[in-house]
Scaffold this motif. Structure first.
Motif, PDB file in Angstrom:
ATOM      1  N   ALA A   1       1.382  -4.603   7.566  1.00  0.00           N
ATOM      2  CA  ALA A   1       2.187  -3.387   7.549  1.00  0.00           C
ATOM      3  C   ALA A   1       1.976  -2.621   6.236  1.00  0.00           C
ATOM      4  CB  ALA A   1       3.664  -3.734   7.720  1.00  0.00           C
ATOM      5  N   PHE A   2       2.598  -1.430   6.136  1.00  0.00           N
ATOM      6  CA  PHE A   2       2.441  -0.594   4.947  1.00  0.00           C
ATOM      7  C   PHE A   2       2.892  -1.376   3.712  1.00  0.00           C
ATOM      8  CE2 PHE A   2       3.257   3.106   2.194  1.00  0.00           C
ATOM      9  CZ  PHE A   2       2.080   3.810   2.424  1.00  0.00           C
ATOM     10  N   PRO A   3       2.106  -1.331   2.632  1.00  0.00           N
ATOM     11  CA  PRO A   3       2.373  -2.182   1.465  1.00  0.00           C
ATOM     12  C   PRO A   3       3.655  -1.788   0.731  1.00  0.00           C
ATOM     13  CG  PRO A   3       0.125  -1.318   1.460  1.00  0.00           C
ATOM     14  CD  PRO A   3       0.881  -0.553   2.490  1.00  0.00           C
ATOM     15  N   PRO A   4       4.165  -2.691  -0.122  1.00  0.00           N
ATOM     16  CA  PRO A   4       5.313  -2.376  -0.977  1.00  0.00           C
ATOM     17  C   PRO A   4       4.979  -1.248  -1.951  1.00  0.00           C
ATOM     18  CG  PRO A   4       4.926  -4.750  -0.907  1.00  0.00           C
ATOM     19  CD  PRO A   4       3.746  -4.093  -0.252  1.00  0.00           C
ATOM     20  N   GLU A   5       6.039  -0.628  -2.490  1.00  0.00           N
ATOM     21  CA  GLU A   5       5.854   0.558  -3.318  1.00  0.00           C
ATOM     22  C   GLU A   5       5.021   0.280  -4.558  1.00  0.00           C
ATOM     23  OE1 GLU A   5       8.394   4.218  -5.352  1.00  0.00           O
ATOM     24  OE2 GLU A   5       9.451   2.524  -4.446  1.00  0.00           O
ATOM     25  N   GLU A   6       5.210  -0.899  -5.191  1.00  0.00           N
ATOM     26  CA  GLU A   6       4.473  -1.136  -6.425  1.00  0.00           C
ATOM     27  C   GLU A   6       2.967  -1.185  -6.200  1.00  0.00           C
ATOM     28  OE1 GLU A   6       6.162  -5.171  -4.983  1.00  0.00           O
ATOM     29  OE2 GLU A   6       6.813  -3.073  -5.168  1.00  0.00           O
ATOM     30  N   GLN A   7       2.535  -1.663  -5.024  1.00  0.00           N
ATOM     31  CA  GLN A   7       1.104  -1.686  -4.734  1.00  0.00           C
ATOM     32  C   GLN A   7       0.581  -0.283  -4.448  1.00  0.00           C
ATOM     33  OE1 GLN A   7       1.321  -4.716  -1.602  1.00  0.00           O
ATOM     34  NE2 GLN A   7       0.112  -6.065  -2.905  1.00  0.00           N
ATOM     35  N   VAL A   8       1.403   0.537  -3.805  1.00  0.00           N
ATOM     36  CA  VAL A   8       1.007   1.927  -3.551  1.00  0.00           C
ATOM     37  C   VAL A   8       0.888   2.675  -4.879  1.00  0.00           C
ATOM     38  CG1 VAL A   8       1.561   4.050  -2.329  1.00  0.00           C
ATOM     39  CG2 VAL A   8       2.191   1.842  -1.333  1.00  0.00           C
ATOM     40  N   ARG A   9       1.892   2.504  -5.746  1.00  0.00           N
ATOM     41  CA  ARG A   9       1.861   3.182  -7.041  1.00  0.00           C
ATOM     42  C   ARG A   9       0.670   2.723  -7.878  1.00  0.00           C
ATOM     43  NH1 ARG A   9       4.844   7.667  -6.527  1.00  0.00           N
ATOM     44  NH2 ARG A   9       6.912   7.191  -5.671  1.00  0.00           N
ATOM     45  N   ARG A  10       0.357   1.450  -7.808  1.00  0.00           N
ATOM     46  CA  ARG A  10      -0.795   0.934  -8.541  1.00  0.00           C
ATOM     47  C   ARG A  10      -2.073   1.630  -8.086  1.00  0.00           C
ATOM     48  NH1 ARG A  10      -3.686  -0.791 -12.762  1.00  0.00           N
ATOM     49  NH2 ARG A  10      -5.388  -2.170 -12.135  1.00  0.00           N
TER      50      ARG A  10
ATOM     51  N   THR B   1      -4.538  13.522  -5.849  1.00  0.00           N
ATOM     52  CA  THR B   1      -4.320  14.973  -5.910  1.00  0.00           C
ATOM     53  C   THR B   1      -3.348  15.364  -7.004  1.00  0.00           C
ATOM     54  OG1 THR B   1      -2.481  14.906  -4.325  1.00  0.00           O
ATOM     55  CG2 THR B   1      -4.715  15.142  -3.426  1.00  0.00           C
ATOM     56  N   GLY B   2      -2.540  14.422  -7.463  1.00  0.00           N
ATOM     57  CA  GLY B   2      -1.511  14.744  -8.454  1.00  0.00           C
ATOM     58  C   GLY B   2      -0.247  15.301  -7.858  1.00  0.00           C
ATOM     59  N   GLN B   3      -0.229  15.486  -6.542  1.00  0.00           N
ATOM     60  CA  GLN B   3       0.981  16.010  -5.904  1.00  0.00           C
ATOM     61  C   GLN B   3       2.074  14.947  -5.896  1.00  0.00           C
ATOM     62  OE1 GLN B   3       0.359  17.805  -2.065  1.00  0.00           O
ATOM     63  NE2 GLN B   3      -1.548  18.795  -2.687  1.00  0.00           N
ATOM     64  N   PRO B   4       3.335  15.358  -6.006  1.00  0.00           N
ATOM     65  CA  PRO B   4       4.440  14.392  -5.971  1.00  0.00           C
ATOM     66  C   PRO B   4       4.450  13.637  -4.635  1.00  0.00           C
ATOM     67  CG  PRO B   4       5.198  16.550  -6.710  1.00  0.00           C
ATOM     68  CD  PRO B   4       3.801  16.743  -6.211  1.00  0.00           C
ATOM     69  N   TRP B   5       4.803  12.372  -4.713  1.00  0.00           N
ATOM     70  CA  TRP B   5       4.854  11.556  -3.501  1.00  0.00           C
ATOM     71  C   TRP B   5       6.012  10.583  -3.611  1.00  0.00           C
ATOM     72  CZ3 TRP B   5       4.346   6.253  -2.578  1.00  0.00           C
ATOM     73  CH2 TRP B   5       4.222   5.902  -1.234  1.00  0.00           C
ATOM     74  N   ALA B   6       6.775  10.457  -2.531  1.00  0.00           N
ATOM     75  CA  ALA B   6       7.943   9.569  -2.517  1.00  0.00           C
ATOM     76  C   ALA B   6       7.716   8.453  -1.504  1.00  0.00           C
ATOM     77  CB  ALA B   6       9.208  10.353  -2.179  1.00  0.00           C
TER      78      ALA B   6
END
Length: 726
Positions: free
Chosen positions: A375-384, A435-440
């Protein structure tokens, strides 16, 4: 109906007759088919059609295409997920005088010509796989031209857009861009046979079908009953995998016509195919690992009834069109009633009666857990991942990202596609950029999706055990408000098939499933990008540092030894000595290996030397299992037990990532050491060694250990493990 509408309806029915090969006036659109065609052609509305398989959704978009083209509209673009569907659609379009072409991974040599035909206005229909929408060249050069000239956009199997759906595909979300670029008034049709109310609402939102414009009415949603009057549903609860195979061997010929036997894994598909062929049944295997030419041949054989069944994974699903398919049997439960209904809907489309049987197994739950882990990864892996891309001065490919991001390749690729659609990253030539665009991170949504997945799994457990109508159960899962007892399933009308199997079939099945031994291919190349992670390894592993082809007792994903080995490897299972049954089977694997082609006891002139010793691999979680297996092999084979590859100071392979290859090798590098007595033994009596471990997932532990042993003097390293993952 006014004169204009009457004329349009007459023209629509005329096209339908050509499409189905009927005489003029002999075929007529169903009422909801006509409502969809009218909405698209006369009013340019966006329309969402949720109707059962076999209802005739393709007739809607082909009839609408013909009428729109007569009015001077541009070509229809159909986004479709599977090659089988595309091939069928091209043939169907030709019957109606509609010229259709397809762009997908199997016809790359034709893309330039097809794109030229699109530009010249020579095509009526272009079928595009969703993956093409995110290809940089196609997205930047072809897609804008398509959007500017498209006369009708069709999104087939539209549930793939929704991450609530059973077959979510991030590439589908790229359609947002195309929708935004369409000229005002261009109609859009989304179709699916498997969507509950939540998925329907989400698809409408994703496609913008819920929006209204100044020159168009709100979206038209046509949702029909999902009952399939030809299907007779049933569940057979059999004691074990051998009984399930034996049942198939005994009863396959009693099932009507030809059909599909679905399995949850490639290994199970191959096992069942081999067994049924051995028992004299004409069947073929079909999975994601099947070569494209073999897939097409298997489809053709089933369509022509040259085989009794295809034994298939979900790779054979949406789009395969055989109206007289007489049965669908599942050996193992899909994780979702929606996915299950979609697959069984392949049967009984053009016949009065088709059998649908579910044969659930104990391995189903572990397979569900494995796929849920993707499934979609946890936030810390996405941010990394976003930080790594942002800090790079050039695009990074997926292999280049892997040493820096602790994610399996499949999860990493899906995550990047989602982030691309969300605007946080962009795929370009050479890889991905931020892209540098904000992402939540939508924590609430992903948590809700996970809970929904768990609820769907419980629904499949309930389906297998319910005493109520099975068809009504499935229809209610899809929010069919007209759901009622069907009168046909085994709970309504009584069981139609016995659970008994013949002794001969059962003995044969037990022998087939009990046959131990799986080849274990050795790693030949180091992962890309290790040097960037501080590991000085790259390119091809030198021949003098490689492991040989090894052996495993069985796959955890199969239904033979996998079911027996799985309890040893489940989370929380206690470490224990190797079970006697497994130890005896490993000895048989070793004996077969030694005598087989290329084995050290084969008698061939170029056969390798007999191993001079056994070497175990340290394990924090299953040390007793590995040590007892190593000792048993040494005892039975009368080979010295040379010792064990130990952990280096601070090394902790048990806690290392089991994600992508680069991360695995990075964690393994320097994690092991060879004790002095093992090094001395290799120096004193150099020769081949047999390396024993409990489990091989990526194969990198064995590759790293083999390299160490070869450098210490072993002339060859033969890996032997209890289980492999795939």
């Amino acid at each position: 109906m006014n004169e204009t509408t009457t004329a349009l309806r007459t023209s629509a029915d005329t096209v339908l007759c050509r499409l189905v090969g009927a005489a003029p006036g002999a075929a007529r659109l169903r009422e909801d088919q006509w409502r969809a065609v009218e909405a698209l052609v006369a009013h340019g509305r966006r329309t969402l059609v949720v109707q059962r398989t076999g209802w005739g959704k393709s007739a809607v978009y082909f009839v609408a295409t013909a009428l729109l083209r007569e009015r001077g509209s541009g070509p229809t673009v159909i986004v479709s997920p599977l090659l089988a569907l595309m091939r069928n659609q091209v043939e169907a379009a030709a019957r109606a005088g509609i010229k259709a072409r397809t762009i997908n991974s199997s016809n790359t040599e034709e893309w330039t010509q097809i794109e030229a035909e699109v530009a010249a206005g020579e095509l009526d229909v272009l079928l595009v796989s969703p993956e093409r929408l995110n290809n940089p060249d196609f997205r930047d050069e072809v897609l804008p031209k398509l959007a500017a000239t498209t006369g009708l956009l069709v999104v087939d199997e539209a549930h793939c857009i929704s991450d609530w759906g059973h077959d979510f595909r991030p590439d589908y979300r790229r359609l947002r861009t195309m929708l935004a670029d369409l000229r005002p008034g261009v109609p859009v049709l989304a179709t699916t046979a498997t969507a509950n109310s939540r998925v329907t609402a989400d698809v409408a939102e994703q496609l913008g079908t819920g929006a209204t414009g100044a020159d168009q009415e709100g979206a038209l949603v046509l949702r029909g009953t999902l009952d399939r009057e030809s299907l007779s549903l049933g569940v057979l609860r059999l004691p074990d995998a051998a009984h399930r195979l034996a049942w198939l061997a005994d009863h396959l010929d009693t099932l009507p016509g030809s059909g599909i036997i679905y399995t949850l894994t490639v290994a199970a598909a191959e096992e069942i195919t081999a067994f049924l062929r051995q028992r004299g049944h004409p069947v073929a295997s079909y999975s994601g690992k099947t070569e494209n030419a073999e897939r097409q041949a298997a489809e053709a054989d089933l369509l022509a009834n040259r085989v009794k069944a295809l034994v298939a994974t979900s790779a054979l699903g949406m789009g395969f069109d055989k109206p007289d398919l007489g049965f669908v049997v599942h050996v193992g439960s899909p994780a979702s009633p929606i996915a299950y209904y979609q697959q069984v809907g392949r049967a009984g489309r053009g016949v009065d009666h088709a059998e649908v049987l579910l044969l659930p197994g104990p391995e189903d739950e572990s397979i569900w857990r494995y796929f849920a882990s993707l499934a979609f990864p946890p936030e810390e892996q996405v941010r990394r991942t976003l930080d790594v891309l942002a800090s790079s001065d050039r695009p990074l490919s997926v292999p280049a990202l892997e040493p820096r991001v602790d994610l399996r390749r499949s999860r990493l690729e899906i995550m990047l596609k989602v982030l691309d659609v969300d605007g946080a990253v962009r795929r370009v030539r050479g890889g991905w950029t931020a892209t540098g665009q904000p992402w939540a991170y939508d924590t609430q949504r992903y948590a809700w999706v996970a809970r929904q997945r768990a609820a769907e799994q419980q629904a499949m457990r309930d389906y297998a055990t319910t005493t109520d109508c099975r068809m009504e159960f499935l229809r209610r899962q899809l929010d069919d408000e007209q759901a009622a007892p069907c009168g046909r399933c085994d709970n309504c009308a009584g069981a139609r098939f016995p659970v008994e199997v013949s002794a001969a079939a059962l003995d044969s099945a037990r022998a087939a499933l009990g046959r131990p031994g799986v080849q274990l291919d050795a790693r030949k190349m180091w992962p890309t990008g290790l040097e960037a992670a501080g590991v000085p390894l790259k390119g091809r592993i030198p021949a003098g540092e490689q492991a040989e082809t090894g052996r495993a007792l069985g796959r955890l994903s199969d239904i033979g030894w996998g079911n027996r080995l799985r309890p040893l490897f489940t989370d929380g299972s206690a470490d224990q000595p190797v079970p006697p049954e497994a130890a005896e089977a490993v000895v048989q694997v070793l004996a077969d290996w030694a005598r087989g082609h290329g084995g050290w006891a084969s008698g061939q002139a170029d056969a390798p030397q007999r191993p001079v010793g056994v070497v175990g691999v340290a394990s924090r979680r299953r040390g007793l299992l590995v040590d007892s297996l190593s000792a048993r092999i040494a005892e039975v084979g009368r080979i010295p037990l040379l010792g064990r590859v130990e952990y280096a100071d601070g090394g902790n392979p048990g806690g290392m990532p089991r994600s992508n290859s680069a991360q695995r090798v990075r964690a393994l590098h320097g994690a092991f050491r060879l004790p002095a007595d093992l090094v001395a033994a290799l120096a004193e009596a150099p020769g081949p060694v047999l390396v024993v471990d409990d489990f091989a997932d990526t194969g990198w532990t064995l590759a790293v250990v083999a390299r160490m042993l070869r450098k210490a003097g072993a002339t060859a390293v033969f890996p032997l493990v209890l289980a492999v993952q795939g």
